[in-house]
Design a protein around this motif. Structure first.
Motif, PDB file in Angstrom:
ATOM      1  N   LYS A  76     -35.517  35.235 -16.956  1.00  0.00           N
ATOM      2  CA  LYS A  76     -34.392  34.727 -16.126  1.00  0.00           C
ATOM      3  C   LYS A  76     -33.735  33.607 -16.487  1.00  0.00           C
ATOM      4  O   LYS A  76     -32.742  33.261 -16.366  1.00  0.00           O
ATOM      5  CB  LYS A  76     -34.857  34.537 -14.719  1.00  0.00           C
ATOM      6  N   TRP A 438     -29.079  24.154 -10.289  1.00  0.00           N
ATOM      7  CA  TRP A 438     -29.402  24.845  -8.836  1.00  0.00           C
ATOM      8  C   TRP A 438     -29.979  26.148  -9.240  1.00  0.00           C
ATOM      9  O   TRP A 438     -31.013  26.371  -8.395  1.00  0.00           O
ATOM     10  CB  TRP A 438     -27.899  25.113  -8.257  1.00  0.00           C
ATOM     11  N   LEU A 439     -29.688  26.826 -10.356  1.00  0.00           N
ATOM     12  CA  LEU A 439     -30.104  28.128 -10.631  1.00  0.00           C
ATOM     13  C   LEU A 439     -31.548  28.058 -10.937  1.00  0.00           C
ATOM     14  O   LEU A 439     -32.332  28.934 -10.540  1.00  0.00           O
ATOM     15  CB  LEU A 439     -29.348  28.778 -11.882  1.00  0.00           C
ATOM     16  N   ARG A 441     -33.774  25.694 -10.307  1.00  0.00           N
ATOM     17  CA  ARG A 441     -34.557  25.412  -9.035  1.00  0.00           C
ATOM     18  C   ARG A 441     -34.781  26.748  -8.495  1.00  0.00           C
ATOM     19  O   ARG A 441     -35.877  26.830  -7.685  1.00  0.00           O
ATOM     20  CB  ARG A 441     -33.698  24.415  -8.008  1.00  0.00           C
ATOM     21  N   ARG A 442     -33.828  27.509  -8.101  1.00  0.00           N
ATOM     22  CA  ARG A 442     -33.936  28.700  -7.509  1.00  0.00           C
ATOM     23  C   ARG A 442     -35.124  29.659  -7.901  1.00  0.00           C
ATOM     24  O   ARG A 442     -35.995  30.201  -7.287  1.00  0.00           O
ATOM     25  CB  ARG A 442     -32.738  29.764  -7.568  1.00  0.00           C
ATOM     26  N   ILE A 443     -35.031  29.759  -9.408  1.00  0.00           N
ATOM     27  CA  ILE A 443     -36.045  30.703 -10.051  1.00  0.00           C
ATOM     28  C   ILE A 443     -37.495  29.675  -9.715  1.00  0.00           C
ATOM     29  O   ILE A 443     -38.387  30.590  -9.681  1.00  0.00           O
ATOM     30  CB  ILE A 443     -35.607  30.731 -11.522  1.00  0.00           C
ATOM     31  N   ARG A 445     -38.670  28.191  -7.433  1.00  0.00           N
ATOM     32  CA  ARG A 445     -39.045  28.122  -6.068  1.00  0.00           C
ATOM     33  C   ARG A 445     -39.744  29.573  -5.817  1.00  0.00           C
ATOM     34  O   ARG A 445     -40.405  29.752  -4.786  1.00  0.00           O
ATOM     35  CB  ARG A 445     -38.065  27.840  -5.324  1.00  0.00           C
ATOM     36  N   GLU A 446     -39.305  30.690  -6.660  1.00  0.00           N
ATOM     37  CA  GLU A 446     -39.824  32.117  -6.304  1.00  0.00           C
ATOM     38  C   GLU A 446     -41.408  31.769  -6.492  1.00  0.00           C
ATOM     39  O   GLU A 446     -41.912  31.600  -7.748  1.00  0.00           O
ATOM     40  CB  GLU A 446     -39.165  32.994  -7.488  1.00  0.00           C
TER      41      GLU A 446
END
Length: 460
Positions: A76, A438-439, A441-443, A445-446
Motif C-alpha cells: 500500500k 495523510w495517506l 498516516r491512514r495506512i 493507523r490500520e
C-alpha cells in the motif's frame, strides 16, 4: 575538439534565440525544488519493491502469515509513493522542455531514446503494480510473487535510463557537431556512456540505504516506545539489514566515482577539495570551510588527495586556476555538499558495520536504546546525504549543462513569468507532501494485529 564543440553549440543556441540571463537563477531554483521532492521518491521506487518482495518470499518459504501481512501493508505504501512520484516525475519532464528549451532542442535526438525507454518502463511498472496490489488472494502465492518481479525490473530500467542521461550530461558522447548542427547521432553510444556505471551503482546503493534506514526508523520509534513483538522485530530487521549491508559498500563505490571524476572532470574534483592551484602530491583537507580561495579550519592530510584520486602520492592534481573564473563551479556550495555527503556516509557505514558485527556475533539485533536512536537519526541524515550527493554531481558540473559542450546559460528559457510559476510549483509540492503524510498516516493507523489474524484465519 572541446573548443570546437563549444563554438558549435554557441551557434546552435544562438539560432534558437538568446535567453534572458536573469531567468537562470529562477530556473535553477525551480529545477532544484523538483529534484529535492522527487529524488527521495525515486529511491523508494527502485528499492522498496525489492524489499517488499523479499518479505513476501519469506512468507512463501516459512508460511508465517506475519510476513504476508507486512508485505501487504508495504504494498500500500508503494502505491502511494508511486502515485505521488508520477505527478512529480511528470512535472520534471515538463520542466526539462519549458525551463531548458535550447538544451532539449539541440540534444533531444541524442538522448531521446533513453526517455522513450523510460516511458515504456513506467507504464509497465504501473500495470504490474496494479496487478500486484489488487491481486492479493486473487492469484496463487507464487503467481502473485512473480507479478511483483516486473515492478522491480521496470523500476530499475526506468531509473537506469534517467541516470544514463545524467551520465551523458557529465560525459557527452555519441554525436558530432558539424556547421552548428548535431549530426552522426548514435543514441546507444550516448546511452551507455563512461559515467553511467558508477552513477548507476552509486544511486542504487543510495536508494537501498535511504529506504532501509527510513523504514527501519519508523519501527525503531515503536521499539523505543515498548513494542517488542515479532511484527516490529521483522519490520526493523529486514530494511535495517539491507541498509547496513549497502552503506559500507557505498564507500568503495564512492572511491570509484571519485577517481572517474578526477580523470574526466578534474575541475569538479578541484571544487570538491577547494584546490586553488595545480599541485603535485596535493593535500587532502577534511572538514573546514572554503573562504577566499582557501580552505580554513580543516584537518590536512599531506598528499592525501593525490593518493585518493589517482592512487599515487605524487600524482598531479589540476587546480581551479587551470581555467578562467567563468568556467569554474561555485566552489563553496560544491565543497560543502561533498563534505556533508562524505561525513554522513561514513557515519552510516560505521552504524551499519556495528549492526552487522552484533548480528554476526550474537545472532540478534542490538539491545541498546541508543542504537535505535541512532537508527532514527540515520533516516533524515540519509536523505541529506542523498541530496548532498546530487548537489555535488549537478552543481559541480556547472557552468555546463552538457559538460564542456553547452553552458547552462545557453540552455535556459527566455520566457517570462518564472516567479509566478515557481510559487505555483511550491504550492503543488506542499499539497503533494500533505497528501503523502495523510495517506501514510491512514495506512499506519490500520491495526496490523487484525491483518495478521486475518492471514492466520485464511491459512487455517
Amino acid at each position: 575538439m572541446g573548443h570546437a564543440l563549444i563554438l558549435a553549440a554557441d551557434q546552435v543556441s544562438g539560432a534558437l534565440g538568446k535567453p534572458v540571463q536573469d531567468h537562470l537563477l529562477q530556473a535553477r531554483q525551480m529545477q532544484t525544488l523538483s529534484f529535492v521532492f522527487h529524488i527521495p521518491l525515486v529511491c523508494f521506487g527502485i528499492a522498496f519493491p525489492a524489499v517488499m518482495l523479499f518479505v513476501e518470499g519469506l512468507w512463501l518459504r516459512t508460511g508465517d502469515p506475519l510476513y504476508k501481512a507486512l508485505a501487504r501493508r508495504w504494498s500500500k505504501v508503494v502505491v502511494v509513493l508511486f502515485s505521488i512520484g508520477v505527478v512529480s516525475g511528470t512535472i520534471l519532464s515538463f520542466e526539462m522542455g519549458l525551463l531548458w528549451p535550447n538544451f532539449m532542442a539541440t540534444f533531444g535526438q541524442v538522448f531521446g531514446l533513453a526517455f522513450g525507454i523510460e516511458g515504456f518502463a513506467f507504464f509497465t511498472e504501473a500495470i504490474f503494480l496494479a496487478l500486484y496490489v489488487f491481486g492479493w488472494d486473487r492469484f496463487s502465492p507464487r503467481t502473485h510473487l512473480l507479478l511483483g518481479v516486473p515492478v522491480v525490473i521496470a523500476g530499475f530500467l526506468g531509473s537506469l535510463m534517467v541516470i544514463s542521461v545524467n551520465g551523458w550530461m557529465n560525459h557527452p558522447q555519441g554525436f558530432d557537431i558539424v556547421a552548428g548542427k548535431v549530426t552522426n547521432v548514435d543514441p546507444w553510444h550516448a546511452l551507455f556512456n563512461a559515467h553511467l556505471w558508477h552513477e548507476l551503482v552509486h544511486m542504487y546503493l543510495a536508494g537501498y540505504v535511504v529506504v532501509g534506514f527510513v523504514v527501519a526508523a519508523i519501527y525503531a520509534r515503536a521499539w523505543l516506545r515498548g513494542r517488542r513483538d515479532r511484527y516490529i522485530r521483522a519490520a526493523i530487521v529486514v530494511p535495517l539489514t539491507v541498509a547496513c549491508l549497502a552503506a559500507p559498500v557505498q564507500i568503495v563505490i564512492g572511491d570509484w566515482a571519485g577517481r572517474t571524476v578526477a580523470k574526466d572532470q578534474p575541475l569538479k574534483l578541484a571544487a570538491f577539495e577547494g584546490l586553488q592551484h595545480t599541485q603535485r602530491g596535493a593535500t587532502l583537507h577534511v572538514g573546514g570551510i572554503y573562504e577566499h580561495g582557501h580552505v580554513v579550519g580543516a584537518i590536512a592530510i599531506p598528499k592525501g588527495l593525490s593518493l585518493l584520486a589517482y592512487h599515487h602520492r605524487d600524482a598531479v592534481v589540476r587546480g581551479l586556476d587551470a581555467v578562467p573564473p567563468s568556467q569554474r563551479p561555485p566552489v563553496g556550495v560544491v565543497r560543502l555538499a561533498f563534505q556533508t555527503m562524505i561525513l554522513i556516509g561514513t557515519a552510516l557505514a560505521a552504524l551499519g558495520l556495528g549492526y552487522l558485527v552484533v548480528w554476526w556475533r550474537r545472532r540478534r539485533i542490538p539491545a541498546s536504546a541508543w542504537f535505535y536512536r541512532a537508527v532514527i537519526a540515520a533516516a533524515p541524515l540519509s536523505l541529506v546525504a542523498l541530496l548532498a550527493g546530487w548537489t555535488t554531481t549537478e552543481v559541480g558540473r556547472q557552468p555546463w549543462v552538457v559538460y564542456g559542450v553547452m553552458r547552462t546559460s545557453q540552455a535556459v528559457t527566455s520566457a517570462n513569468g518564472l516567479l509566478a510559476a515557481y510559487a505555483l510549483l511550491a504550492v503543488v509540492y506542499l499539497a503533494l507532501a500533505a497528501a503523502i503524510w495523510w495517506l501514510l498516516r491512514r495506512i499506519a493507523r490500520e491495526p496490523i494485529e487484525a491483518e495478521v489474524a486475518g492471514e492466520i484465519a485464511v491459512a487455517a
